[in-house]
Design an enzyme around this catalytic site. Structure first.
Site, PDB file in Angstrom:
ATOM      1  N   ASP A   1       0.851  -1.093  -0.071  1.00  0.00           N
ATOM      2  CA  ASP A   1      -0.089   0.033  -0.017  1.00  0.00           C
ATOM      3  C   ASP A   1       0.855   1.312   0.066  1.00  0.00           C
ATOM      4  O   ASP A   1       0.614   2.126  -0.773  1.00  0.00           O
ATOM      5  CB  ASP A   1      -0.981  -0.087   1.141  1.00  0.00           C
ATOM      6  CG  ASP A   1      -0.538   0.007   2.411  1.00  0.00           C
ATOM      7  OD1 ASP A   1       0.745  -0.517   2.690  1.00  0.00           O
ATOM      8  OD2 ASP A   1      -1.105   0.414   3.560  1.00  0.00           O
TER       9      ASP A   1
ATOM     10  N   ARG B   1       4.035 -12.917   5.293  1.00  0.00           N
ATOM     11  CA  ARG B   1       4.701 -11.699   5.678  1.00  0.00           C
ATOM     12  C   ARG B   1       5.030 -11.670   6.992  1.00  0.00           C
ATOM     13  O   ARG B   1       5.372 -10.723   7.734  1.00  0.00           O
ATOM     14  CB  ARG B   1       3.629 -10.439   5.216  1.00  0.00           C
ATOM     15  CG  ARG B   1       2.352 -10.433   6.043  1.00  0.00           C
ATOM     16  CD  ARG B   1       1.520  -9.303   5.688  1.00  0.00           C
ATOM     17  NE  ARG B   1       1.917  -8.024   5.204  1.00  0.00           N
ATOM     18  CZ  ARG B   1       1.249  -7.105   4.686  1.00  0.00           C
ATOM     19  NH1 ARG B   1      -0.052  -7.357   4.880  1.00  0.00           N
ATOM     20  NH2 ARG B   1       2.079  -5.843   4.419  1.00  0.00           N
TER      21      ARG B   1
ATOM     22  N   ASP C   1      -4.794   3.776  -2.859  1.00  0.00           N
ATOM     23  CA  ASP C   1      -3.300   4.148  -2.801  1.00  0.00           C
ATOM     24  C   ASP C   1      -3.092   5.086  -3.804  1.00  0.00           C
ATOM     25  O   ASP C   1      -2.522   6.010  -3.662  1.00  0.00           O
ATOM     26  CB  ASP C   1      -2.454   2.898  -3.291  1.00  0.00           C
ATOM     27  CG  ASP C   1      -2.872   1.664  -2.274  1.00  0.00           C
ATOM     28  OD1 ASP C   1      -3.401   2.104  -1.060  1.00  0.00           O
ATOM     29  OD2 ASP C   1      -2.348   0.427  -2.208  1.00  0.00           O
TER      30      ASP C   1
END
Ligand code: ADP
Length: 305
Positions: free
Chosen positions: A30, A103, A258
Site C-alpha cells: 500500500d 509476511r 493508494d
C-alpha cells in the site's frame, strides 16, 4: 519549489498468474503504491523516498533496484542480516481474486527498531506518509516509536498523511486496531480513510461520522474515499463531496485508494487546494482501475491533468 516526500511501510514481492499459467513477479504494497503514484504525479524537484527494512538476500536487492529504477529513493532503507521481504500471491478463480500472504516474519516488521535511523529519515523529509498497515506489522513498542517521531514532525509543521487501511486480520484484536488507528490519526494532519472499511470496522453510519471521529482523534483534514460515489473532504464543520469519474468497465480495483492518495498529495503539495486535488486524484484512480495490477506505468498517466 519542491521538497522531500517519505513513505513508510512494507513493500512485498507480488506473485500473480500470467495467462500461460506461469507466475509473474512484481513488487507492491500500500505505502509503496502511493509513493509510486506520488512519483508519477510530482515534478522532478520533489524527491520521493521509501522507508522500510529489507533483508540481505537477492530478492531484497532486486526490490531496491526496482524502486530505484522507478525514481524512488532507497537510501534510508535498512538492510537486516538473514531476513527476507514479505510475499503475497494473487489467486484467480472464476474471475474472483483472493490473496495469500507470507509476511509474518518479513524484514519490514523491524522497520522501526532503530529509532535513530527512523528519526534521521523523518527529519530529512518535508512530507510523511504511512498507513494502518504500517502500524499493524510493528510490535506495539516499535509502533509507538514511529508514532512519536511522526508527532514530532506534525508539531514541526510538516504534512503527515495517514491512510487507516483497516485490516483486522493483521491486528491481534479489534481493540488494538481501534486504539492504534486513533493514535495514527493523532499523529497525522491529513487522514485518508475508505468509507466501506470505516463503516464495517468502526460502525460509522455516515461519512460525516467518519470525518467527525478522525477530527476528534486530532486530524486537521479528513478525506473519505467512497469508491464510485466519490470522495468527501472534511476540514471543518461541513464536508465537500468531489465526485468520482465514471468508469464503464472496471478491470481491477487494486490500488484505487493508494493511487488516489498519491495523486491527491502530489496535487495538494503543489497547489494547496484540496477540492481540485481530489478531482485530479479521482481521474488518476479511474485510470488505474482500468488496468490490471497495483502499479500503472507513469506514461499511461502522463496526459491526465
Ligand atoms: P480503496 O481502494 O482504498 O477501498 P475506494 O474504493 O474508495 O478506495 O476508491 C478510491 C478512489 O478510487 C475513489 O475515491 C474513486 O475516486 C476511485 N474509484 C474507486 N472505484 C471506482 C469506480 N468503480 N468508478 C470510478 N472511480 C472509482
Amino acid at each position: 519549489m519542491g521538497g522531500r516526500f517519505l513513505s513508510i511501510g512494507e513493500c512485498m514481492v507480488e506473485l500473480s498468474q500470467a495467462d500461460d499459467g506461469h507466475l509473474r513477479k512484481g513488487f507492491a504494497g500500500d505505502t509503496f503504491n502511493t509513493a509510486w503514484y506520488a512519483r508519477a504525479c510530482l515534478p522532478k524537484d520533489w524527491a520521493i523516498d521509501y522507508f522500510t527494512a529489507l533483508g540481505d538476500d537477492a530478492m531484497s536487492d532486486e526490490m531496491i533496484a526496482f524502486m530505484g529504477s522507478a525514481g524512488i529513493g532507497t537510501q534510508s532503507i535498512r538492510r537486516l542480516r538473514g531476513k527476507t521481504p514479505g510475499l503475497y500471491m494473487i489467486n484467480l478463480k472464476d474471475g474472483e481474486r483472493s490473496f495469500s500472504y507470507w509476511r509474518d516474519s518479513s524484514a519490514a516488521r523491524q522497520l522501526a527498531t532503530d529509532g535513530d535511523a527512523l528519526r534521521a529519515a523523518i527529519e530529512a523529509s518535508d512530507v510523511l506518509y504511512f498507513s494502518g498497515i504500517t502500524l499493524a506489522i510493528l510490535s506495539r513498542e516499535d509502533a509507538f516509536t514511529l508514532l512519536a517521531e511522526l508527532r514530532r514532525a506534525k508539531a514541526a509543521g510538516k504534512l503527515v498523511a495517514f491512510d487507516p487501511n483497516l485490516r483486522p486480520r493483521l491486528w491481534s484484536s479489534l481493540d488494538a486496531m481501534h486504539t492504534m488507528i486513533a493514535e495514527g490519526a493523532r499523529a497525522a494532519t491529513l487522514v485518508m480513510p475508505s468509507f466501506d472499511d470505516e463503516a464495517a470496522h468502526f460502525s460509522d453510519d455516515s461519512i460525516a461520522a467518519t470525518i467527525r471521529r478522525y477530527r476528534q482523534y486530532g486530524a486537521v483534514m479528513v478525506i473519505v474515499k467512497n469508491g464510485p460515489d466519490g470522495a468527501t473532504i472534511g476540514d471543518g464543520v461541513q464536508g465537500t463531496l468531489v465526485p468520482a469519474v465514471k468508469v464503464v468497465k472496471v478491470i481491477d480495483t487494486t490500488s484505487a485508494g493508494d493511487s488516489f492518495n498519491g495523486a491527491f498529495l502530489a496535487h495538494y503539495l503543489q497547489h494547496k487546494n484540496a477540492v481540485t486535488a481530489a478531482g485530479f486524484a479521482a481521474k488518476i484512480a479511474a485510470r488505474v482501475i482500468q488496468e490490471y495490477g497495483a502499479l500503472v506505468s507513469p506514461e499511461k498517466l502522463k496526459s491526465i491533468r
